[in-house]
Write an enzyme that holds these catalytic residues in place. Structure first.
Site: not given
Length: 465
Positions: A272, A302, A348, A357, A403
């Site tokens: 992105s 993604h 990842h 995160r 995620d």
């Protein structure tokens, strides 16, 4: 008496207006706006880049292997991205600052516990932590720009409910091109030294309007289609939460502030960010550039991964329950892997440790929902999955990424429509990628155009037969 009061009222209003103007002038003198501060910093940044290229333009900064070329350009040093750097072991740093550091130093809402994403936007653009006054002023500026053109509202209202929310988000952002200050200025032949100013205006307009777009999509697809108006007294995230229908839940508002902050920026090479940068390098407006980036974010490799993670967790829960043992989880993970499926939310492209995160969201969960059954399930997976994936031997990183956690937190507060989760990601990612578009225009970055070869040519380059 009433006549006397009526006579005094205009005078009182005039005095109040004069006081307000004086305060505004004092504020602006003491604390420059974001646009003013960026303009002050810009000359030194241009000189810094110019000197770097003059002195070291021919220095070799890396090598490229054939595996990197065929492996998605992994690790090739080929992009300029000022906002953040991702270290494989340390994780993300925003202008040199970790997520825990941001949580301490960035301004918060009164009584809030999480940083405000608009404050992070300031940091990403300037490299400086804004004051509380500057952050409040930026919140107010975004509020002023938040209303949508009628044609965008009508466009969203006519989208079929079955059209994925991310597709609707991209459509709406593309439609905002009608409002582009940059596109209009370019048509008139503006000096290229002024490109960044119109890009800045478009960027603030887009960031300001994204929550209204996203909330309209949510209400149209999943609710009654009614969207609350922006409240001038609320910050960016609080307004967004209110438009989604969760404004009365203070914990959800804090979660949204956290979510919008940690999902903003993750270096420039992810799909992105890179797509937005690439399209922007052609002097496409911020609206067209971010829309392109959103289309990349919508992919399952993604941003859409957060939707897939929750679907997988709910599928697991339906089969083995939520009050499970580590042995239950281990068996289910091996069944998943032996069936040729991946464990979503783990691994990842760059990271080789637990995603910071993920940890920020885990800490939020430990504080606000320690007894929630899905949180317990996610926590147990976290204890078991890395060992299973290491034994499986087909992943370079057996640790969870961002995620793996976000969907469960949203579920807890009642936002259960997982096909919508990537839209929240998209709102956040725009805040992260737009500062670089502004910087690119300010320093005169060229169009991106790497060299490509056919497989036959690569064979010749490496001397293969």
């Amino acid at each position: 008496m009433s006549l006397a009061l009526n006579t005094l009222r205009p005078t009182l209003r005039v005095r109040q207006a004069a006081v307000a103007q004086a305060v505004a002038r004092a504020y602006s003198t003491a604390e420059p706006s974001l646009k003013e501060r960026f303009a002050q910093l810009l000359p030194s940044k241009i000189e810094e880049i110019k000197a770097l290229r003059q002195q070291h333009g021919n220095d070799v900064i890396g090598e490229v292997t054939l595996d990197q070329v065929y492996g998605g350009m992994r690790g090739i040093k080929a992009l300029v991205w000022e906002g953040s750097v991702l270290d494989a072991e340390e994780g993300i740093r925003f202008r040199g600052k970790t997520i825990p550091e941001l949580q301490k130093i960035l301004p918060r809402a009164p009584g809030g516990e999480q940083p405000l994403p608009e404050a992070l936007f300031w940091l990403l653009l300037t490299g400086e932590v804004p004051t509380e006054g500057q952050t409040r002023a930026l919140s107010a500026e975004l509020n002023k720009r938040s209303s949508l053109p009628a044609h965008v509202e009508e466009l969203l209202d006519t989208c079929p409910k079955g059209l994925h929310p991310m597709a609707q988000l991209s459509i709406a952002v593309n439609a905002l091109e009608s409002e582009s200050a940059f596109a209009k200025a370019y048509e008139k032949g503006v000096n290229k030294k002024e490109y960044w100013q119109y890009t800045f205006e478009d960027s603030l307009d887009l960031i300001a309007k994204l929550p209204s777009i996203a909330a309209r999509i949510y209400q149209n697809v999943f609710k009654d289609g009614k969207v609350a108006k922006n409240n001038a007294d609320l910050d960016y995230s609080a307004n967004f939460a209110n438009q989604l229908g969760f404004g009365d839940n203070k914990e959800f508002v804090e979660l949204l502030r956290l979510y919008l902050t940690i999902h903003t920026d993750h270096e420039g090479g992810n799909v992105s960010a890179h797509t937005t940068h690439l399209v922007g390098s052609a002097l496409s407006s911020p609206f067209l550039s971010v829309a392109a980036g959103l289309n990349g974010l919508a992919g399952p490799l993604h941003g859409r991964a957060n939707q897939e993670v929750l679907e997988w967790i709910l599928e697991m829960k339906s089969k083995i329950g939520s009050n499970v043992t580590k042995e239950d989880i281990e068996r289910y993970l091996w069944d998943t892997l032996n069936a040729g499926r991946v464990v979503p939310g783990y691994g990842h492209a760059v990271l080789r440790k637990t995603d910071p995160r993920y940890m920020a969201q885990r800490e939020f969960g430990l504080k606000h929902m320690p007894d929630y059954d899905l949180f317990h399930l996610v926590s147990t997976i976290y204890e078991v999955a890395p060992g299973v994936l290491t034994k499986h031997g087909k992943t370079k990183n057996p640790w969870p990424n961002v995620d793996a956690h976000s969907g469960v937190l949203l579920q807890y507060y009642g936002l259960k429509e997982q096909s919508y989760y990537t839209v929240l990601f998209g709102v956040s990612r725009a805040i992260g990628v737009l500062p670089q578009i502004i910087i690119d225009r300010a320093v005169g970055a060229p169009i991106e155009r790497p060299k490509s070869f056919s497989t036959e040519m690569y064979k010749k380059l490496v001397g293969a037969k």
